[in-house]
Design a protein around this motif. Structure first.
Motif, PDB file in Angstrom:
ATOM      1  N   GLU A 125       1.007  -1.465   0.134  1.00  0.00           N
ATOM      2  CA  GLU A 125       0.259   0.026   0.527  1.00  0.00           C
ATOM      3  C   GLU A 125       0.831   1.337   0.398  1.00  0.00           C
ATOM      4  OE1 GLU A 125      -4.019   1.420   2.580  1.00  0.00           O
ATOM      5  OE2 GLU A 125      -3.178  -0.628   2.795  1.00  0.00           O
ATOM      6  N   VAL A 126       1.745   1.317   0.826  1.00  0.00           N
ATOM      7  CA  VAL A 126       2.960   2.818   0.999  1.00  0.00           C
ATOM      8  C   VAL A 126       3.679   2.584  -0.157  1.00  0.00           C
ATOM      9  CG1 VAL A 126       1.634   2.493   3.259  1.00  0.00           C
ATOM     10  CG2 VAL A 126       3.922   1.813   2.738  1.00  0.00           C
ATOM     11  N   ALA A 127       4.298   1.631  -0.620  1.00  0.00           N
ATOM     12  CA  ALA A 127       5.635   2.319  -2.141  1.00  0.00           C
ATOM     13  C   ALA A 127       5.202   2.316  -2.964  1.00  0.00           C
ATOM     14  CB  ALA A 127       6.372   0.428  -2.046  1.00  0.00           C
ATOM     15  N   ALA A 128       4.266   2.573  -3.195  1.00  0.00           N
ATOM     16  CA  ALA A 128       4.049   2.823  -4.866  1.00  0.00           C
ATOM     17  C   ALA A 128       3.734   4.873  -3.873  1.00  0.00           C
ATOM     18  CB  ALA A 128       2.386   2.748  -5.404  1.00  0.00           C
ATOM     19  N   ARG A 129       3.253   4.949  -2.907  1.00  0.00           N
ATOM     20  CA  ARG A 129       3.734   6.391  -2.848  1.00  0.00           C
ATOM     21  C   ARG A 129       5.019   6.979  -2.798  1.00  0.00           C
ATOM     22  NH1 ARG A 129      -0.614   7.289   1.324  1.00  0.00           N
ATOM     23  NH2 ARG A 129      -0.951   4.485   1.853  1.00  0.00           N
ATOM     24  N   LEU A 130       5.230   6.206  -2.021  1.00  0.00           N
ATOM     25  CA  LEU A 130       7.368   6.759  -1.436  1.00  0.00           C
ATOM     26  C   LEU A 130       8.228   5.509  -1.587  1.00  0.00           C
ATOM     27  CD1 LEU A 130       7.901   8.594   1.200  1.00  0.00           C
ATOM     28  CD2 LEU A 130       8.466   6.166   2.275  1.00  0.00           C
ATOM     29  N   GLU A 131       8.390   5.867  -3.288  1.00  0.00           N
ATOM     30  CA  GLU A 131       9.276   5.255  -4.463  1.00  0.00           C
ATOM     31  C   GLU A 131      10.372   5.433  -3.860  1.00  0.00           C
ATOM     32  OE1 GLU A 131       8.172   6.702  -8.154  1.00  0.00           O
ATOM     33  OE2 GLU A 131       6.543   5.959  -8.120  1.00  0.00           O
ATOM     34  N   ALA A 132      11.236   6.570  -2.906  1.00  0.00           N
ATOM     35  CA  ALA A 132      12.096   6.682  -2.892  1.00  0.00           C
ATOM     36  C   ALA A 132      12.482   7.459  -1.504  1.00  0.00           C
ATOM     37  CB  ALA A 132      12.751   7.381  -4.083  1.00  0.00           C
ATOM     38  N   ALA A 133      13.656   6.839  -0.475  1.00  0.00           N
ATOM     39  CA  ALA A 133      12.908   7.307   0.517  1.00  0.00           C
ATOM     40  C   ALA A 133      14.048   9.424   0.894  1.00  0.00           C
ATOM     41  CB  ALA A 133      14.468   6.307   1.379  1.00  0.00           C
ATOM     42  N   PRO A 134      12.848   9.760   1.122  1.00  0.00           N
ATOM     43  CA  PRO A 134      13.538  10.908   1.256  1.00  0.00           C
ATOM     44  C   PRO A 134      15.460  11.209   1.828  1.00  0.00           C
ATOM     45  CG  PRO A 134      11.580  11.156   2.615  1.00  0.00           C
ATOM     46  CD  PRO A 134      12.186   9.279   2.186  1.00  0.00           C
TER      47      PRO A 134
END
Length: 338
Positions: free
Chosen positions: A48-57
């Motif tokens: 669920e979250v991977a697509a919305r946080l593709e790369a670590a800030p």
């Protein structure tokens, strides 16, 4: 292995926390999302979250050590469940304290300049880190706030009941076996390093944590010799916990768990994808004999069917099993394994 040595005074000063704090949980969620391990109980959350946080800030990535322990935000900013309060605390931490807490960590050379400015107390890197922490929290933690809070409160409630019924030693004995074992007067914690920790009367705070998989660490304030040590304890330990947390109302629904028992309810969810007995045992974290027994009970109740495929057997749900899970047979997922 970590060996935590207790005195009578330490036992008397052992207490429970509800969480390691919003900042620490957010940081751990990113470690779990971008780390090498892919624990099954977090699969639904990760998807669920991977697509919305593709790369670590970037700032969070900069403060992720390339080896060894991670950043101890719980000690740096406290265990407040409020991210806003945690960020306020972060912006107010003296530079000397930052350097003392992070001096032993090894960061990637590519971020050396930014990390140096951060440790020197420059305000801009701290603001960048705070913004990145908030952005990560908005994706990995905030959407699940009510579930996360209820889960951690339930864990603390269980610990509290054990403490009231069996005392401190009873709590330590059942804390998180086999990861943590009580061998009086020493609490043994499975760990990659071998180290003895003498509490020396400071006591111990037991802090449940969600976004950590099969790992427990001891935290302490290097600048406050009177502050108690903190032992973080993972609360998601198997597939049942993960299903109940990330997919409420599916296989680990409370009513279904009450009807079948938590393990068999989880087994029913696993079998919904089609699996062998060996796969069932691995995903439930039980022995093959135990998995076979659970499958037999479910089969006798006409909730699953079992067919032989070569030397293995393949389990799948019946229409009754699908209905019990709340899935229409027309939407059922069919086993793909051969």
């Amino acid at each position: 292995m970590l060996r935590i040595h207790f005195t009578a005074e330490d036992l008397a000063r052992t207490r429970l926390a509800t969480t390691v704090g919003a900042a620490a949980e957010t940081y751990h969620s990113l470690e779990l999302l971008h780390g090498p391990r892919r624990p099954l109980p977090f699969r639904a959350w990760r998807t669920e979250v991977a697509a919305r946080l593709e790369a670590a800030p970037g700032p969070l990535t900069a403060l992720m050590p390339i080896r060894g322990p991670g950043l101890d935000l719980r000690t740096l900013v406290g265990d407040s469940p409020s991210l806003d309060e945690s960020i306020e605390n972060l912006l107010a931490v003296p530079g000397a304290r930052l350097r003392a807490e992070l001096a032993h960590l090894t960061f990637a050379p590519a971020y050396s300049t930014w990390v140096r400015d951060f440790l020197d107390g420059a305000l801009e890197p701290r603001r960048e880190f705070a913004e990145a922490l908030r952005a990560c929290h908005d994706v990995t933690v905030a959407p699940f706030h009510d579930r996360v809070r209820s889960h951690l409160e339930a864990a603390r409630s269980r610990y509290t009941h054990t403490l009231l019924d069996s005392g401190v030693e009873g709590l330590l004995a059942g804390l998180c076996v086999p990861l943590i074992r009580w061998n009086p007067p020493v609490l043994e914690v499975r760990h990659r390093k071998d180290h003895d920790i003498l509490l020396g009367g400071r006591g111990l705070v037991i802090a449940p944590t969600l976004f950590v998989w099969r790992e427990s660490v001891v935290l302490w304030d290097v600048q406050d010799e009177a502050a108690p040590y903190v032992l973080t304890v993972p609360t998601v330990r198997d597939l049942q916990d993960g299903v109940a947390l990330w997919q409420p109302g599916v296989g680990d629904d409370r009513a279904l768990g009450a009807l079948l028992g938590q393990t068999r309810a989880a087994a029913l969810t696993v079998i919904n994808d089609g699996c062998t007995t060996t796969e069932l045992a691995r995903r439930l974290n039980v022995s093959a004999a135990s998995a076979s027994q659970h499958a037999t009970v479910l089969r006798n109740a006409r909730l699953i069917t079992t067919t032989r495929r070569g030397s293995a057997v393949l389990h799948s749900l019946t229409s009754l099993g699908l209905e019990l899970l709340g899935e229409s047979p027309l939407r059922a997922r069919h086993p793909a394994r051969t």
